[in-house]
Design a protein around this motif. Structure first.
Motif, PDB file in Angstrom:
ATOM      1  N   ASN A 143      18.492 -62.876 -39.448  1.00 34.77           N
ATOM      2  CA  ASN A 143      18.223 -61.789 -40.833  1.00 34.77           C
ATOM      3  C   ASN A 143      16.858 -61.555 -41.006  1.00 34.77           C
ATOM      4  O   ASN A 143      15.867 -60.400 -41.287  1.00 34.77           O
ATOM      5  CB  ASN A 143      18.576 -62.202 -41.756  1.00 34.77           C
ATOM      6  CG  ASN A 143      19.883 -61.555 -42.150  1.00 34.77           C
ATOM      7  OD1 ASN A 143      19.509 -59.855 -42.281  1.00 34.77           O
ATOM      8  ND2 ASN A 143      20.780 -62.288 -42.776  1.00 34.77           N
ATOM      9  N   ASN A 144      15.624 -62.655 -40.523  1.00 31.67           N
ATOM     10  CA  ASN A 144      14.559 -62.460 -41.634  1.00 31.67           C
ATOM     11  C   ASN A 144      13.729 -62.165 -39.864  1.00 31.67           C
ATOM     12  O   ASN A 144      12.502 -61.427 -40.671  1.00 31.67           O
ATOM     13  CB  ASN A 144      13.933 -64.263 -41.480  1.00 31.67           C
ATOM     14  CG  ASN A 144      14.554 -64.359 -43.338  1.00 31.67           C
ATOM     15  OD1 ASN A 144      14.951 -63.425 -44.241  1.00 31.67           O
ATOM     16  ND2 ASN A 144      14.233 -65.637 -43.445  1.00 31.67           N
ATOM     17  N   SER A 145      13.895 -61.967 -38.841  1.00 29.70           N
ATOM     18  CA  SER A 145      13.223 -61.602 -38.108  1.00 29.70           C
ATOM     19  C   SER A 145      14.169 -60.495 -37.702  1.00 29.70           C
ATOM     20  O   SER A 145      13.977 -59.848 -36.284  1.00 29.70           O
ATOM     21  CB  SER A 145      13.162 -62.689 -36.881  1.00 29.70           C
ATOM     22  OG  SER A 145      14.126 -62.555 -36.716  1.00 29.70           O
ATOM     23  N   ASN A 146      15.011 -59.397 -38.286  1.00 33.18           N
ATOM     24  CA  ASN A 146      15.623 -57.932 -37.921  1.00 33.18           C
ATOM     25  C   ASN A 146      16.489 -58.355 -36.045  1.00 33.18           C
ATOM     26  O   ASN A 146      16.619 -57.403 -35.567  1.00 33.18           O
ATOM     27  CB  ASN A 146      14.304 -56.754 -37.734  1.00 33.18           C
ATOM     28  CG  ASN A 146      14.612 -56.857 -39.457  1.00 33.18           C
ATOM     29  OD1 ASN A 146      14.410 -56.698 -39.966  1.00 33.18           O
ATOM     30  ND2 ASN A 146      12.570 -56.343 -39.474  1.00 33.18           N
ATOM     31  N   ASN A 190      21.868 -71.662 -41.482  1.00 33.10           N
ATOM     32  CA  ASN A 190      20.479 -71.047 -41.268  1.00 33.10           C
ATOM     33  C   ASN A 190      20.168 -70.108 -40.091  1.00 33.10           C
ATOM     34  O   ASN A 190      18.521 -69.841 -40.115  1.00 33.10           O
ATOM     35  CB  ASN A 190      19.717 -73.192 -40.794  1.00 33.10           C
ATOM     36  CG  ASN A 190      18.399 -72.808 -40.571  1.00 33.10           C
ATOM     37  OD1 ASN A 190      17.167 -72.459 -40.945  1.00 33.10           O
ATOM     38  ND2 ASN A 190      17.606 -72.536 -39.159  1.00 33.10           N
ATOM     39  N   LYS A 246      20.108 -60.433 -34.578  1.00 32.04           N
ATOM     40  CA  LYS A 246      21.802 -60.412 -35.160  1.00 32.04           C
ATOM     41  C   LYS A 246      21.914 -61.000 -33.542  1.00 32.04           C
ATOM     42  O   LYS A 246      21.662 -61.193 -32.598  1.00 32.04           O
ATOM     43  CB  LYS A 246      22.281 -59.324 -35.517  1.00 32.04           C
ATOM     44  CG  LYS A 246      22.503 -58.731 -34.407  1.00 32.04           C
ATOM     45  CD  LYS A 246      23.882 -57.034 -34.974  1.00 32.04           C
ATOM     46  CE  LYS A 246      23.260 -56.272 -33.534  1.00 32.04           C
ATOM     47  NZ  LYS A 246      23.574 -56.149 -32.486  1.00 32.04           N
ATOM     48  N   LYS A 292      12.149 -62.447 -28.529  1.00 29.10           N
ATOM     49  CA  LYS A 292      13.356 -61.669 -29.964  1.00 29.10           C
ATOM     50  C   LYS A 292      14.365 -60.566 -29.004  1.00 29.10           C
ATOM     51  O   LYS A 292      13.704 -60.100 -27.726  1.00 29.10           O
ATOM     52  CB  LYS A 292      12.611 -60.928 -30.940  1.00 29.10           C
ATOM     53  CG  LYS A 292      12.420 -60.033 -31.950  1.00 29.10           C
ATOM     54  CD  LYS A 292      11.922 -59.745 -32.155  1.00 29.10           C
ATOM     55  CE  LYS A 292      12.186 -58.585 -34.023  1.00 29.10           C
ATOM     56  NZ  LYS A 292      12.022 -58.207 -34.534  1.00 29.10           N
ATOM     57  N   PHE A 301      11.161 -66.869 -33.829  1.00 28.13           N
ATOM     58  CA  PHE A 301      10.361 -64.916 -34.211  1.00 28.13           C
ATOM     59  C   PHE A 301       9.156 -65.495 -33.251  1.00 28.13           C
ATOM     60  O   PHE A 301       8.553 -64.824 -33.217  1.00 28.13           O
ATOM     61  CB  PHE A 301       9.552 -66.569 -35.119  1.00 28.13           C
ATOM     62  CG  PHE A 301      10.357 -65.945 -36.745  1.00 28.13           C
ATOM     63  CD1 PHE A 301       9.811 -65.232 -37.049  1.00 28.13           C
ATOM     64  CD2 PHE A 301      10.851 -66.756 -36.993  1.00 28.13           C
ATOM     65  CE1 PHE A 301      10.965 -64.559 -38.434  1.00 28.13           C
ATOM     66  CE2 PHE A 301      11.377 -66.782 -38.185  1.00 28.13           C
ATOM     67  CZ  PHE A 301      11.610 -66.289 -38.612  1.00 28.13           C
ATOM     68  N   LYS A 352      12.766 -72.708 -35.369  1.00 25.62           N
ATOM     69  CA  LYS A 352      12.348 -71.026 -35.934  1.00 25.62           C
ATOM     70  C   LYS A 352      11.021 -70.953 -34.896  1.00 25.62           C
ATOM     71  O   LYS A 352      11.494 -69.573 -34.862  1.00 25.62           O
ATOM     72  CB  LYS A 352      11.149 -71.917 -37.057  1.00 25.62           C
ATOM     73  CG  LYS A 352      10.866 -70.609 -37.638  1.00 25.62           C
ATOM     74  CD  LYS A 352      11.048 -71.482 -38.696  1.00 25.62           C
ATOM     75  CE  LYS A 352       9.981 -70.259 -40.309  1.00 25.62           C
ATOM     76  NZ  LYS A 352       9.726 -70.717 -41.527  1.00 25.62           N
ATOM     77  N   ASP A 388      21.814 -67.406 -39.121  1.00 24.63           N
ATOM     78  CA  ASP A 388      21.291 -66.210 -40.051  1.00 24.63           C
ATOM     79  C   ASP A 388      20.700 -65.622 -40.670  1.00 24.63           C
ATOM     80  O   ASP A 388      19.814 -64.813 -40.345  1.00 24.63           O
ATOM     81  CB  ASP A 388      23.172 -66.179 -40.895  1.00 24.63           C
ATOM     82  CG  ASP A 388      24.148 -65.778 -40.060  1.00 24.63           C
ATOM     83  OD1 ASP A 388      24.016 -66.080 -38.646  1.00 24.63           O
ATOM     84  OD2 ASP A 388      25.369 -66.330 -40.455  1.00 24.63           O
ATOM     85  N   LEU A 389      20.245 -66.521 -41.184  1.00 27.68           N
ATOM     86  CA  LEU A 389      18.576 -66.316 -41.802  1.00 27.68           C
ATOM     87  C   LEU A 389      17.356 -65.963 -41.231  1.00 27.68           C
ATOM     88  O   LEU A 389      17.193 -65.282 -41.407  1.00 27.68           O
ATOM     89  CB  LEU A 389      18.273 -67.759 -42.853  1.00 27.68           C
ATOM     90  CG  LEU A 389      17.996 -67.970 -45.245  1.00 27.68           C
ATOM     91  CD1 LEU A 389      18.461 -67.247 -44.974  1.00 27.68           C
ATOM     92  CD2 LEU A 389      17.145 -68.798 -45.102  1.00 27.68           C
ATOM     93  N   LEU A 390      17.253 -66.979 -40.769  1.00 31.25           N
ATOM     94  CA  LEU A 390      16.111 -66.802 -39.432  1.00 31.25           C
ATOM     95  C   LEU A 390      15.923 -65.558 -38.074  1.00 31.25           C
ATOM     96  O   LEU A 390      15.249 -64.587 -38.848  1.00 31.25           O
ATOM     97  CB  LEU A 390      15.994 -67.457 -38.388  1.00 31.25           C
ATOM     98  CG  LEU A 390      15.549 -69.742 -38.939  1.00 31.25           C
ATOM     99  CD1 LEU A 390      15.355 -70.218 -37.135  1.00 31.25           C
ATOM    100  CD2 LEU A 390      14.577 -69.713 -39.781  1.00 31.25           C
TER     101      LEU A 390
END
Ligand code: AMP
Length: 187
Positions: free
Chosen positions: A101-104, A95, A106, A78, A73, A69, A97-99
């Motif tokens: 997504n949450n940090s804009n 997981n 792909k 990035k 982040f 993570k 995908d989620l991380l």
């Protein structure tokens, strides 16, 4: 641009990741390296994971995901993430995908370096001599390969229908594989 290098142990993910880091000014996110660093620094996490790593077993998702993570982040890293050794299971793929997504972010490219078992064994025997990794002896390689077939290979189904998924013959020479990757990336 974020990239996943996917494949069995000994497929050459780390070698290609290091090349891509230079070429794209990217950051190699090798969960194996991150975990080995914890062991080398003898941290609390290091003490918890050393046995699993030496036996060729997975480290828990809880530990791997929390270490990962920080990298996903990290604003410096990035859009320059080159994943090597993650995800290794469907739950890790979800997981990620989620991380992202949450940090804009792909995944832009997924490269599957496909290598057969015999080639893996030969390569890892050589790597043991060069890098002296404690999990590179033949019995542990076989264990890691079984874990790959059982838990990691199914992740292919998760990704293979995506248009950004590309399979590459990982038994080719290193620079031939690099050229294939470059062709897909258009760099
Ligand atoms: P590698 O350097 O990628 O070959 O990984 C070496 C070892 O680190 C593996 O055999 C596992 O014990 C552990 N490891 C690395 N990445 C992961 C991951 N994504 N999930 C669970 N364990 C991992």
């Amino acid at each position: 641009m974020n990239i996943i290098l996917f494949g069995p142990p000994g497929a050459g993910k780390g070698t290609q990741a290091k090349y891509l880091v230079k070429k794209l000014n990217g950051y190699q996110i090798s969960t194996g390296d991150i975990l080995r660093e914890e062991i080398n620094k003898d941290t609390d996490i290091g003490k918890k994971i050393i046995n699993n790593m030496n036996e060729g077993k997975f480290v828990s998702d809880e530990i791997v995901n929390s270490l990962l993570k920080n990298h996903v982040f990290d604003p410096i890293k990035k859009e320059k993430l080159i994943f090597d050794g993650y995800p290794r299971s469907i739950s890790q793929a979800k997981n990620l995908d989620l991380l992202l997504n949450n940090s804009n972010q792909k995944i832009d490219y997924i490269f599957f370096l496909n290598v057969n078992k015999e080639t893996i064994i030969e390569r890892i025997k050589k790597r043991k001599i060069l890098e002296k990794r404690t999990d590179d002896d033949v019995s542990t390689i076989l264990k890691r390969y079984d874990v790959y077939i059982e838990t990691t290979r199914p992740v292919l189904d998760y990704y293979s229908k995506n248009s950004n998924f590309h399979e590459i013959d990982g038994t080719m020479e290193i620079d031939q594989i690099t050229s294939k990757i470059e062709a897909f990336l258009n760099v």
